[in-house]
Write a protein that holds these residues in place. Structure first.
Motif: not given
Length: 831
Positions: A419-421, A489-490, A495-497
């Motif tokens: 997810t790309v936010v 943020l990806v 996992e961590s962003a």
């Protein structure tokens, strides 16, 4: 554009006084004796006396050089005097004159023009010609002034009246260049608005320039008109103002009012130069009404002036074959020889043939004017804000991205593999500009059927609780609070962003996302997979991109170095393709390439050969990342606005080579030789060059570098120029001696003198801070002072002790905390 502003701020020096530097421009540089010789010869000269060169002045010098050829056609010599080499009394000694260029005429100073008014070629040419043609071109402000000019010109000269929105524009230059040619024939008048526009029937809110021809010689007018009208009849120019259109318009005003012909319209030749783009109107005359028909034709011709040429066809000639039922014919320039015949009942019907066509053209022009108006009002100081303003009416189609809220954010992120936010603010110009690029990437991914990426956005103006939330172990995917906008943020499950730190553009973001889709590292189990990894792209959407590759070689999957390499590979996601090769295939591949296991091989995209750089495998992923980034770094990279931030983040001193734009193949080869010589400097210097980043700037591809170089050294040096800047030890700027050839040994000796402290700096970098223009407007400091200490309740006595003194634009705190001294200001973030 945003990074260009960043570049200019980061590369700003403090240079005081005049420093003697040679000139690189093709602009003619006069010595003091040359200047006085030209001055006493009486020639017109436009001269700038150069002392200190700021970015503004360096850009002015470029425009001045461009204007030299244009002004030469009008007998004006253009050049500069370098006050650093020799001084000209008054002009080089009075610092108040250093922001002024001077026009000399007849052996003396004629006019001084502030650089703010001569900022480009158009403004330089128009202002200089305006000064020279002060008799031929009159500037008026009121209708009374215009009426007086009309009375003075009556029966003597026609008047050309021009309206421009402001002086120094392209339209102003067109007026001046035309006045230079026709100034002896017509009286030119210039206005920039005011009551005259109202008298002409023009709405002053219109931003379109215009020209009117005032027929003050009154040729072709009746005696009655001469006696009764105190104003000169006028004809508007209906095309946009330019030198070519104005020249054509004036020629059209010289065309005969009515031409009489004795042949059929079909045999009349189309208008010849310079009237070939003008329609023809034919009125038919009978012998019995010949005089009346001529008066009618004259009346109509005045109404069609500037729109069409009028011809009166005498039917008494046997050559006229047109049936009697037709009384009007016309031919359009685009119709070549085709003539159309009509039966009309009054002059207004004839006029409507062309006024309707004119209205259609004006409608198209009106749309252009609206666009120009938008551009005019959108010319904000911030170029990004201006872009947002210009596109304010174009609502973005956000169907391709998912709008996330505090309620659905964590659910949506955990359900998607990638997810790309985008976190943005609606009132932030950069956010809104980048939102368009973000949407463009989302649409491109959808068209390419990249289904495993979810493109999402969060409006932090509405969902502040989500954007400002502190990380917590209770959240499925915690992340740090968003404090800068826009931010990307990806998110990946469990996992961590990951932060996106690339350029805020669609191309860079698309490349980053597609590289994020690839596994990091890719597990390779066959020789074919290794070959594919090194030579092909993992997705068709990455075709055309130059990609860096890193390959890890280990004897077994259980080797301790595999975990280190895997952790480093995850940190490189979106930037580098990483592959992992283990067991027997790794041993075979290592033996074929004479590599000892374990090893990491780096394949930089800029390298033309396939020979990799071999790196050891340390025990720390951070150390391995440092090795990889160093190996992928170009040995002599070209510095651009886009890659500047990434190079500055390395924290190394910049050894910068500035080269000019090549005019031919010889120049291109000379630049290549210089770059290769600098590469030899890096190779010959060995370990001592690790503290420097050797790079080069091509001023043709990166024009911003010219302002940077001029601001570094106080004036423009000859090219090529080599400087050392951004030293970790301080803000000194050193210049390689311009009279010394750039060779590897001499450059290394120069660097050694700098290290020993025997070389003097040529300038200083400025402070990287943007303080408020006036202390009183430091609102954050005021808020800190007024904020209650440690959230405890103050007594009335304590409140009286604390006050903000704003006299003399200074903010101070009178009261102090007895326990801790003056309080430290809080750190403020954007959210």
């Amino acid at each position: 554009m945003m990074w260009m502003c960043v570049a200019l701020f980061l590369l700003w020096p403090r240079s005081g006084g005049c420093t003697e530097k040679a000139n690189t421009s093709d602009l003619i540089e006069y010595t003091a004796s040359d200047f006085y010789e030209k001055l006493h010869s009486g020639k017109m000269m436009f001269i700038y006396f150069e002392c200190k060169v700021s970015p503004t002045i360096s850009l002015f010098l470029v425009e001045l050089e461009k204007s030299a050829e244009a002004l030469q056609d009008y007998g004006v010599l253009v050049g500069k005097v370098n006050c650093n080499k020799e001084r000209v009394l008054t002009y080089c000694t009075d610092e108040r004159l250093l922001h002024t260029a001077f026009l000399f005429r007849g052996g003396k100073e004629f006019l001084g023009l502030d650089l703010d008014t001569v900022f480009d070629v158009n403004s330089i040419v128009s202002e200089v010609l305006f000064a020279i043609l002060h008799e031929e071109v009159k500037y008026i402000r009121t209708d009374t002034d215009l009426l007086a000019m009309e009375k003075a010109a009556r029966r003597k000269k026609d008047i050309v009246l021009g309206y421009v929105r402001s002086l120094g524009t392209q339209e102003h230059r067109s007026m001046m260049e035309t006045a230079y040619v026709y100034g002896s024939k017509y009286q030119f008048i210039l206005i920039t608005g005011g009551p005259v526009l109202k008298q002409l029937g023009v709405n002053e809110s219109s931003h379109a320039s215009g020209v009117w021809f005032l027929h003050c010689r009154l040729q072709g007018m009746s005696h009655m008109t001469l006696m009764t009208s105190e104003r000169c009849p006028l004809t508007p120019m209906r095309k946009p103002l330019s030198t070519l259109s104005l020249h054509s318009f004036l020629q059209l005003m010289e065309a005969p009012l009515v031409s009489e012909v004795y042949e059929d319209p079909s045999t009349v030749q189309p208008p010849q130069f310079p009237y070939q783009h003008t329609p023809q109107v034919f009125l038919f005359s009978r012998p019995s009404t010949e005089h009346l028909d001529l008066d009618t034709a004259t009346t109509l011709a005045w109404r069609l002036r500037g729109l069409a040429l009028l011809l009166l066809v005498h039917r008494q000639s046997s050559a006229v074959k047109t049936p009697d039922e037709y009384n009007v014919a016309y031919r359009l320039p685009e119709m070549s020889l085709e003539v159309k015949y009509l039966t009309l009942h009054n002059l207004d019907e004839v006029l409507e043939l062309f006024t309707n066509q004119e209205k259609d053209e004006e409608g198209e022009d009106g749309e252009l004017e609206d666009e120009e108006e938008d551009l005019h009002f959108g010319s904000l100081d911030d170029e990004i804000a201006a872009s947002v303003y210009e596109n304010r009416a174009n609502s973005l189609d956000l169907d391709s991205i998912t709008q996330l809220t505090s309620d659905n954010f964590h659910t949506a992120v955990t359900q998607s593999s990638l997810t790309v936010v985008l976190f943005y603010l609606k009132w932030d110009a950069v956010s809104m500009a980048f939102l368009s690029s973000f949407t463009e990437v989302a649409e491109r991914l959808a068209e390419a059927e990249v289904d495993d990426v979810q493109m999402s956005a969060v409006n932090c103006g509405e969902w502040t609780d989500l954007c400002a939330a502190q990380p917590s172990t209770s959240l499925p995917i915690p992340f740090q609070p968003i404090t800068a906008f826009p931010s990307i943020l990806v998110f990946r499950s469990q996992e961590s962003a990951q932060n996106y730190r690339g350029m805020l553009g669609s191309v860079a973001l698309h490349r980053f996302i597609m590289l994020c889709c690839a596994a990091s590292p890719v597990l390779l189990s066959t020789q074919e997979e290794v070959t594919s990894f090194l030579q092909e792209v993992p997705h068709p959407e990455l075709a055309g991109y130059k990609l860096d590759r890193v390959l890890g070689l280990f004897k077994a999957q259980t080797h301790a170095g595999v975990l280190v390499f895997t952790e480093a590979a995850k940190s490189l996601r979106g930037e580098v393709l990483t592959g992992l090769l283990t067991d027997g295939l790794a041993e075979k591949w290592a033996a074929d390439h004479m590599v000892d296991l374990p090893a990491v091989l780096a394949f930089p995209s800029w390298r033309t050969d396939s020979h990799p750089t071999t790196l050891p495998v340390p025990s720390s992923a951070e150390v391995l990342l440092t090795h990889i980034n160093t190996a992928l770094l170009h040995s002599m990279p070209e510095l651009t606005v886009e890659n500047l931030p990434s190079f500055l983040s390395l924290g190394k001193a910049l050894l910068l080579l500035f080269v000019g734009e090549e005019e031919d193949e010889i120049g291109r080869r000379q630049n290549q030789v210089l770059v290769e010589e600098m590469r030899r400097v890096v190779e010959s210097g060995g370990g001592r060059m690790d503290q420097y980043l050797a790079c080069w700037i091509h001023l043709g591809r990166t024009p911003a570098g010219m302002s940077v170089l001029g601001s570094y050294l106080g004036s423009m040096p000859p090219l090529p120029a080599l400087v050392l800047t951004h030293l970790p030890s301080g803000g000194e700027i050193y210049q390689y001696p311009p009279t010394t050839h750039i060779t590897a040994p001499s450059v290394l000796q120069w660097l050694q003198r700098i290290e020993y402290g025997t070389e003097s700096p040529a300038g200083m970098l400025g402070e990287d801070s943007w303080p408020p223009a006036v202390d009183f407007y430091d609102f954050l400091k005021i808020m800190d002072i007024q904020k209650p200490r440690s959230a405890q309740q103050q007594t009335p006595e304590e409140e009286e002790e604390e006050e903000v003194n704003v006299e003399d634009d200074v903010v101070v705190e009178e009261a102090t905390d007895s326990s801790s001294g003056s309080p430290s200001p809080d750190t403020h973030s954007e959210l």
